[in-house]
Design a protein around this motif. Structure first.
Motif, PDB file in Angstrom:
ATOM      1  N   VAL A   8       0.826  -1.194   0.000  1.00  0.00           N
ATOM      2  CA  VAL A   8       0.000   0.000   0.000  1.00  0.00           C
ATOM      3  C   VAL A   8       0.872   1.261   0.000  1.00  0.00           C
ATOM      4  O   VAL A   8       0.570   2.238  -0.684  1.00  0.00           O
ATOM      5  CB  VAL A   8      -0.907  -0.070   1.251  1.00  0.00           C
ATOM      6  N   GLU A  13      -1.445   7.486  -0.910  1.00  0.00           N
ATOM      7  CA  GLU A  13      -2.867   7.578  -0.577  1.00  0.00           C
ATOM      8  C   GLU A  13      -3.765   7.614  -1.818  1.00  0.00           C
ATOM      9  O   GLU A  13      -4.755   6.888  -1.907  1.00  0.00           O
ATOM     10  CB  GLU A  13      -3.109   8.829   0.285  1.00  0.00           C
ATOM     11  N   VAL A  16      -3.792   4.420  -3.759  1.00  0.00           N
ATOM     12  CA  VAL A  16      -4.614   3.419  -3.080  1.00  0.00           C
ATOM     13  C   VAL A  16      -6.097   3.665  -3.368  1.00  0.00           C
ATOM     14  O   VAL A  16      -6.854   2.748  -3.694  1.00  0.00           O
ATOM     15  CB  VAL A  16      -4.354   3.455  -1.554  1.00  0.00           C
ATOM     16  N   ARG A  19      -6.875   2.711  -6.837  1.00  0.00           N
ATOM     17  CA  ARG A  19      -6.834   1.259  -6.935  1.00  0.00           C
ATOM     18  C   ARG A  19      -8.151   0.647  -6.434  1.00  0.00           C
ATOM     19  O   ARG A  19      -8.715  -0.255  -7.038  1.00  0.00           O
ATOM     20  CB  ARG A  19      -5.672   0.745  -6.080  1.00  0.00           C
ATOM     21  N   LEU A 105      -0.513  -5.230  -1.404  1.00  0.00           N
ATOM     22  CA  LEU A 105      -1.574  -4.703  -2.252  1.00  0.00           C
ATOM     23  C   LEU A 105      -2.604  -5.772  -2.596  1.00  0.00           C
ATOM     24  O   LEU A 105      -3.797  -5.481  -2.723  1.00  0.00           O
ATOM     25  CB  LEU A 105      -0.937  -4.143  -3.527  1.00  0.00           C
ATOM     26  N   LEU A 108      -5.295  -5.848  -0.021  1.00  0.00           N
ATOM     27  CA  LEU A 108      -6.246  -4.741  -0.201  1.00  0.00           C
ATOM     28  C   LEU A 108      -7.190  -5.016  -1.378  1.00  0.00           C
ATOM     29  O   LEU A 108      -8.400  -4.774  -1.292  1.00  0.00           O
ATOM     30  CB  LEU A 108      -5.483  -3.438  -0.439  1.00  0.00           C
TER      31      LEU A 108
END
Lengths: 320, 320
Positions: A8, A13, A16, A19, A105, A108
């Protein structure tokens, strides 16, 4: 050979956020999705149903026990179930996410997919959110829903003479948690099902609006244990609830897990939370469809009784 | 002599919930408040505006720097401001709360009062929530609002030839944070005001719907820094924003704090977040009331420029 895990922190920020939002199609109710100060969700009824919950790593899930996908589905499910328990149809969720910079990642991504897929079960979507850095994974989910013209089914409407019914699974998630905690070998399909139930609840969403249509007088989502949660209906309605344990289905995963661990399966069914079954009270004359099983009755008085059993710890208290 | 501090753990989960809800009067929009599976909030417009944020102890606030009351007001404010930034009137918030068992009850009480009082500024209330145990204080706030028939003011509507205006304070919270971090003596009213601004933002809520009525083409809440946040409008609208630093008011608390610390006050004004000012774009012919100050203009192109300045770090990134 070096193994490279993208985290991440590598994205920053806004990387992310892009994404996450790139993986999220929007449902019909969402008029403005992620990317602005706030989302805008259609509420044709003019009354929005709203419920929020926090899920904390280490307390509500463990990353070594649950995948990101499971956690996403579970986090969405427990809030969507609360909306369904009012007799409403969930329309969207918004998610506040605290994540460590070294979070892979892929975790997430699969978390996001879990939110998306659980929402899709009810035609909802992730309308917005917030991402911040945190040493552990913290997930705040808020679900919105629409009553479609129906009166909300509160906890306070149960009356003596009515029946108590349940839709969905009970005790499965508690059995799965106990298996994981004991480090038991998961060498049968039944045991694996119990663990899967802990990782990913399957609330009977459609049964919520269905119960409202059938005339349910009280309803809630069983998140802390059937006995404790029905106690809330008893208290809010000023009645006594009597449960018949003979009427409570003990699922095969619960029975097999209890045998494996030498535990009492009915204890899990009566006090285990996190399956997010729905419990409702109906007038005795209502003919219930197979999605609802009668498990008790409402009488004058107060509190809750289980025929033939002493009630010990009725359910979960986060501070005790 | 023993000193007895009552903690959250002494009350247990349901005691805590009763304690919190007992301090919360409900606003006119809340049809069903705390105590059921979900709250029900009136949305006459048929479209609900929803925004969510997480606040984490140690990252967004420190308990030794901010009182519970300040944290409650700040947590509510930053979400209410997001709703106002769409041109909507906030109607309610729901709060997910993670708290340690040893948290003093007085801290929880004042936190609750902070939520209540900040909501009261806009006629909203705390409609519901969730409490769980956590080693640190985690606060997830979701705010709901009503557009009252107005079109939402998004980030994407800015057009070349329009003007950029700001309502509310800029740089105050950043100055206050810098003072606290430096351990500077707070021996003047101006320095105390800067620190107070960090502890408790004062978003210009009414300016949000006002801007929508005036015909604002784009708007947002300045939470990460003016330059960075106007960059979002530039990107979403496909335009370039030019800021005139001469037009930016440097408040006395910002100027005095900068002198105290040998810092550049304009840096805080341009890049400091958390004051939750509103920034909006208006057609050039709109006569703006005193609540809005013109600080720049929109031109063809992309990105953001500040006359006479190199832009270094434009604002806050949680992962960098």
């Amino acid at each position: 050979m070096r193994r490279c895990v993208i985290t991440v922190g590598d994205l920053g920020e806004f990387g992310v956020i892009n994404r996450i939002t790139g993986r999220l199609p929007q449902g019909a109710a969402v008029m403005l999705g992620p990317g602005d100060d706030a989302a805008i969700v259609r509420v044709p009824d003019g009354r929005v149903v709203v419920s929020t919950d926090l899920l904390l790593e280490g307390r509500h899930f463990r990353r070594d026990w649950s995948s990101g996908y499971d956690v996403g589905r579970k986090a969405a499910a427990q809030n969507l179930a609360d909306v369904a328990a009012m007799g409403a149809v969930p329309t969207s969720i918004v998610v506040g996410l605290g994540i460590p910079a070294d979070l892979p990642l892929t975790w997430l991504d699969t978390l996001t997919d879990g939110f998306r897929d659980e929402c899709a079960e009810v035609g909802a979507s992730v309308a917005g959110g917030d991402v911040t850095r945190c040493d552990m994974v913290v997930i705040g989910v808020t679900a919105l829903g629409d009553l479609g013209g129906r009166a909300p089914v509160k906890r306070s409407g149960a009356r003596p003479g009515q029946v108590v019914a349940v839709s969905g699974r009970l005790g499965h998630a508690a059995a799965g948690w106990a298996l994981l905690e004991a480090g038991a070998p998961l060498d049968s399909s039944a045991l694996q099902q119990a663990v899967a139930a802990h990782r990913r609840p399957r609330p009977p969403y459609a049964a919520g609006p269905q119960a409202a249509e059938l005339g349910a007088s009280a309803m809630l989502d069983v998140s802390d244990g059937l006995v404790q949660d029905l106690g809330h209906i008893a208290e809010a309605s000023g009645v006594r609830v009597e449960l018949d344990p003979q009427a409570l289905a003990v699922g095969e995963p619960v029975a097999v897990a209890a045998k494996e661990l030498g535990a009492d399966p009915l204890e899990w069914v009566l006090t285990g939370g996190e399956d997010h079954a729905l419990a409702a009270v109906f007038p005795a004359e209502v003919r219930l469809p197979p999605s609802w099983q009668v498990v008790g009755r409402v009488v004058e008085g107060e509190g809750i009784a289980v025929y033939g059993r002493e009630i010990g710890r009725p359910g979960w208290d986060h501070f005790r």
